[in-house]
Design a protein around this motif. Structure first.
Motif, PDB file in Angstrom:
ATOM      1  N   ARG A 177     -30.404 -56.594 -37.500  1.00  0.00           N
ATOM      2  CA  ARG A 177     -31.481 -56.626 -36.030  1.00  0.00           C
ATOM      3  C   ARG A 177     -30.541 -56.702 -34.883  1.00  0.00           C
ATOM      4  O   ARG A 177     -30.820 -56.303 -33.511  1.00  0.00           O
ATOM      5  N   MET A 178     -29.062 -56.758 -34.826  1.00  0.00           N
ATOM      6  CA  MET A 178     -28.107 -56.773 -33.731  1.00  0.00           C
ATOM      7  C   MET A 178     -27.915 -55.584 -33.169  1.00  0.00           C
ATOM      8  O   MET A 178     -28.031 -54.846 -31.643  1.00  0.00           O
ATOM      9  N   ARG A 179     -27.842 -54.734 -34.450  1.00  0.00           N
ATOM     10  CA  ARG A 179     -27.709 -53.284 -33.498  1.00  0.00           C
ATOM     11  C   ARG A 179     -28.631 -52.407 -33.477  1.00  0.00           C
ATOM     12  O   ARG A 179     -28.565 -51.765 -32.100  1.00  0.00           O
ATOM     13  N   THR A 180     -29.930 -53.283 -33.472  1.00  0.00           N
ATOM     14  CA  THR A 180     -31.084 -52.368 -33.640  1.00  0.00           C
ATOM     15  C   THR A 180     -31.734 -52.575 -31.844  1.00  0.00           C
ATOM     16  O   THR A 180     -32.112 -52.189 -30.965  1.00  0.00           O
ATOM     17  N   ASP A 181     -31.007 -54.734 -31.079  1.00  0.00           N
ATOM     18  CA  ASP A 181     -30.576 -54.612 -30.050  1.00  0.00           C
ATOM     19  C   ASP A 181     -30.962 -54.264 -28.923  1.00  0.00           C
ATOM     20  O   ASP A 181     -30.746 -53.829 -27.858  1.00  0.00           O
ATOM     21  N   ALA A 182     -29.047 -53.869 -30.163  1.00  0.00           N
ATOM     22  CA  ALA A 182     -27.920 -53.349 -28.671  1.00  0.00           C
ATOM     23  C   ALA A 182     -28.660 -51.656 -28.219  1.00  0.00           C
ATOM     24  O   ALA A 182     -28.662 -51.791 -27.039  1.00  0.00           O
ATOM     25  N   ALA A 183     -29.135 -51.257 -29.877  1.00  0.00           N
ATOM     26  CA  ALA A 183     -29.773 -49.898 -29.328  1.00  0.00           C
ATOM     27  C   ALA A 183     -30.876 -49.510 -28.146  1.00  0.00           C
ATOM     28  O   ALA A 183     -31.221 -48.559 -27.258  1.00  0.00           O
ATOM     29  N   ARG A 184     -31.774 -50.371 -28.371  1.00  0.00           N
ATOM     30  CA  ARG A 184     -33.131 -51.232 -27.413  1.00  0.00           C
ATOM     31  C   ARG A 184     -32.504 -50.938 -26.381  1.00  0.00           C
ATOM     32  O   ARG A 184     -33.085 -50.339 -24.741  1.00  0.00           O
ATOM     33  N   ASN A 185     -31.422 -52.139 -25.953  1.00  0.00           N
ATOM     34  CA  ASN A 185     -30.719 -51.728 -24.475  1.00  0.00           C
ATOM     35  C   ASN A 185     -30.183 -51.259 -23.689  1.00  0.00           C
ATOM     36  O   ASN A 185     -30.605 -50.600 -22.970  1.00  0.00           O
ATOM     37  N   ARG A 186     -29.969 -50.223 -24.629  1.00  0.00           N
ATOM     38  CA  ARG A 186     -29.066 -49.585 -24.077  1.00  0.00           C
ATOM     39  C   ARG A 186     -29.505 -47.980 -23.652  1.00  0.00           C
ATOM     40  O   ARG A 186     -29.805 -47.478 -22.779  1.00  0.00           O
ATOM     41  N   GLU A 187     -30.873 -47.986 -24.475  1.00  0.00           N
ATOM     42  CA  GLU A 187     -31.353 -46.729 -24.073  1.00  0.00           C
ATOM     43  C   GLU A 187     -32.607 -47.489 -22.977  1.00  0.00           C
ATOM     44  O   GLU A 187     -32.679 -46.512 -22.187  1.00  0.00           O
ATOM     45  N   ARG A 188     -33.394 -48.473 -22.680  1.00  0.00           N
ATOM     46  CA  ARG A 188     -34.078 -49.119 -21.563  1.00  0.00           C
ATOM     47  C   ARG A 188     -32.768 -49.247 -20.247  1.00  0.00           C
ATOM     48  O   ARG A 188     -32.931 -48.372 -19.278  1.00  0.00           O
ATOM     49  N   ILE A 189     -31.858 -49.157 -20.558  1.00  0.00           N
ATOM     50  CA  ILE A 189     -30.584 -49.101 -19.326  1.00  0.00           C
ATOM     51  C   ILE A 189     -30.710 -47.264 -18.969  1.00  0.00           C
ATOM     52  O   ILE A 189     -30.946 -46.942 -17.918  1.00  0.00           O
ATOM     53  N   LEU A 190     -30.467 -46.936 -19.993  1.00  0.00           N
ATOM     54  CA  LEU A 190     -29.715 -45.582 -19.782  1.00  0.00           C
ATOM     55  C   LEU A 190     -31.729 -44.317 -18.766  1.00  0.00           C
ATOM     56  O   LEU A 190     -31.978 -44.196 -18.480  1.00  0.00           O
ATOM     57  N   ALA A 191     -33.009 -45.008 -19.575  1.00  0.00           N
ATOM     58  CA  ALA A 191     -34.145 -44.585 -18.936  1.00  0.00           C
ATOM     59  C   ALA A 191     -34.493 -45.261 -17.010  1.00  0.00           C
ATOM     60  O   ALA A 191     -34.511 -44.109 -16.827  1.00  0.00           O
ATOM     61  N   ALA A 192     -34.087 -46.407 -17.416  1.00  0.00           N
ATOM     62  CA  ALA A 192     -33.764 -46.809 -15.668  1.00  0.00           C
ATOM     63  C   ALA A 192     -33.373 -46.185 -15.164  1.00  0.00           C
ATOM     64  O   ALA A 192     -33.537 -46.107 -13.795  1.00  0.00           O
ATOM     65  N   ALA A 193     -32.110 -46.085 -15.200  1.00  0.00           N
ATOM     66  CA  ALA A 193     -30.461 -44.938 -14.871  1.00  0.00           C
ATOM     67  C   ALA A 193     -31.673 -43.929 -14.045  1.00  0.00           C
ATOM     68  O   ALA A 193     -31.076 -44.141 -13.488  1.00  0.00           O
ATOM     69  N   ARG A 194     -31.488 -42.905 -14.664  1.00  0.00           N
ATOM     70  CA  ARG A 194     -32.552 -41.808 -14.811  1.00  0.00           C
ATOM     71  C   ARG A 194     -33.335 -42.024 -13.777  1.00  0.00           C
ATOM     72  O   ARG A 194     -33.350 -41.115 -12.908  1.00  0.00           O
ATOM     73  N   ALA A 252     -34.304 -51.971 -15.834  1.00  0.00           N
ATOM     74  CA  ALA A 252     -34.569 -51.916 -17.512  1.00  0.00           C
ATOM     75  C   ALA A 252     -34.761 -53.504 -18.023  1.00  0.00           C
ATOM     76  O   ALA A 252     -34.826 -53.199 -18.944  1.00  0.00           O
ATOM     77  N   GLY A 253     -34.731 -54.788 -17.559  1.00  0.00           N
ATOM     78  CA  GLY A 253     -35.306 -55.876 -18.354  1.00  0.00           C
ATOM     79  C   GLY A 253     -34.219 -56.278 -18.600  1.00  0.00           C
ATOM     80  O   GLY A 253     -34.494 -57.348 -19.631  1.00  0.00           O
ATOM     81  N   VAL A 254     -32.936 -56.442 -18.182  1.00  0.00           N
ATOM     82  CA  VAL A 254     -32.062 -56.821 -19.078  1.00  0.00           C
ATOM     83  C   VAL A 254     -30.862 -57.424 -17.884  1.00  0.00           C
ATOM     84  O   VAL A 254     -31.081 -57.149 -17.039  1.00  0.00           O
ATOM     85  N   GLY A 255     -29.832 -58.285 -18.146  1.00  0.00           N
ATOM     86  CA  GLY A 255     -29.145 -59.189 -17.759  1.00  0.00           C
ATOM     87  C   GLY A 255     -28.048 -58.688 -17.185  1.00  0.00           C
ATOM     88  O   GLY A 255     -27.308 -57.491 -17.946  1.00  0.00           O
ATOM     89  N   LEU A 271     -25.776 -54.989 -19.201  1.00  0.00           N
ATOM     90  CA  LEU A 271     -25.555 -53.079 -18.695  1.00  0.00           C
ATOM     91  C   LEU A 271     -24.043 -53.088 -18.970  1.00  0.00           C
ATOM     92  O   LEU A 271     -23.845 -52.079 -18.545  1.00  0.00           O
ATOM     93  N   TYR A 272     -23.278 -53.933 -18.112  1.00  0.00           N
ATOM     94  CA  TYR A 272     -21.992 -53.710 -17.907  1.00  0.00           C
ATOM     95  C   TYR A 272     -21.063 -53.451 -19.233  1.00  0.00           C
ATOM     96  O   TYR A 272     -20.009 -53.015 -19.741  1.00  0.00           O
ATOM     97  N   ARG A 273     -21.612 -54.364 -20.690  1.00  0.00           N
ATOM     98  CA  ARG A 273     -21.472 -54.196 -21.981  1.00  0.00           C
ATOM     99  C   ARG A 273     -21.456 -52.873 -22.023  1.00  0.00           C
ATOM    100  O   ARG A 273     -20.582 -51.878 -23.169  1.00  0.00           O
TER     101      ARG A 273
END
Length: 212
Positions: free
Chosen positions: A17-34, A53-56, A60-62
């Protein structure tokens, strides 16, 4: 012994579950950054990217400790999405020219060329083996789309992959002061695509954009 056993049993259930959450956050950051890199350029504030991206900021820095790491990851993200699109269109569309046109419209929406072209030559993120692999996958998929259209007599034989991508790239990055958004941008792309047909091809089939 019981506590150790319980801990061992619990960890595997939580980790996925943690890996899925981390992957989802990464995807949201990348989409927002693009999106924001295309809108505002390579100096867009990290705070704004995190907000969209809806994250803290810490999240993002992590994932991306500095701007260079983020830019490199976004470039790979764009390349991968473009290759995925070319492969998906090829698998979904049976008509060769509809498939090629569908990819062109999707590429314009993706704004990949706008992102890739925003960096001066000396400031582009270094090309990694992963980027080479994704670019090669994209080239293979696009050439397959074009070859199908050529064999069906729907694409002029003198049109090269370079011809095609330069034109699509320019439509993704219009001249300063000229808008290329929504229906207008896709209309201009349809005018270009119509010019790719052999002279004997049917030119009365109307716009090729599936969303038209």
């Amino acid at each position: 012994m019981t506590i150790t056993a319980d801990t061992t049993e619990t960890a595997p259930r939580r980790a996925p579950r943690m890996r899925t959450d981390a992957a989802r956050n990464r995807e949201r950051i990348l989409a927002a950054a693009r999106e924001m890199l295309v809108e505002q350029g390579p100096d867009v504030p990290f705070d704004d990217i995190a907000r969209r991206a809806g994250v803290g900021n810490a999240t993002l820095y992590r994932h991306f400790p500095d701007r260079h790491a983020l830019l490199r990851a976004v470039l790979l993200f764009v390349m991968s999405r473009t290759a995925d699109t070319a492969e998906a269109v090829a698998a979904r569309e049976t008509d060769p020219f509809t498939a090629l046109s569908g990819f062109a419209h999707a590429a314009v929406d993706e704004r990949a060329a706008a992102f890739c072209g925003m960096f001066p030559a000396g400031e582009r993120p270094e090309v990694t083996p992963e980027m080479y692999a994704e670019y090669a996958r994209f080239q293979t998929a696009l050439e397959g789309l074009m070859e199908r259209a050529r064999e069906a007599g729907r694409l002029r034989p003198d049109i090269t992959q370079t011809d095609f991508m330069i034109a699509v790239s320019q439509l993704s990055r219009p001249l300063p002061g000229l808008e290329c958004e929504g229906a207008d941008c896709h209309r201009r792309l349809d005018l270009f695509l119509d010019g790719l047909r052999p002279r004997s091809a049917d030119s009365g089939s109307g716009p090729s954009n599936p969303s038209s």
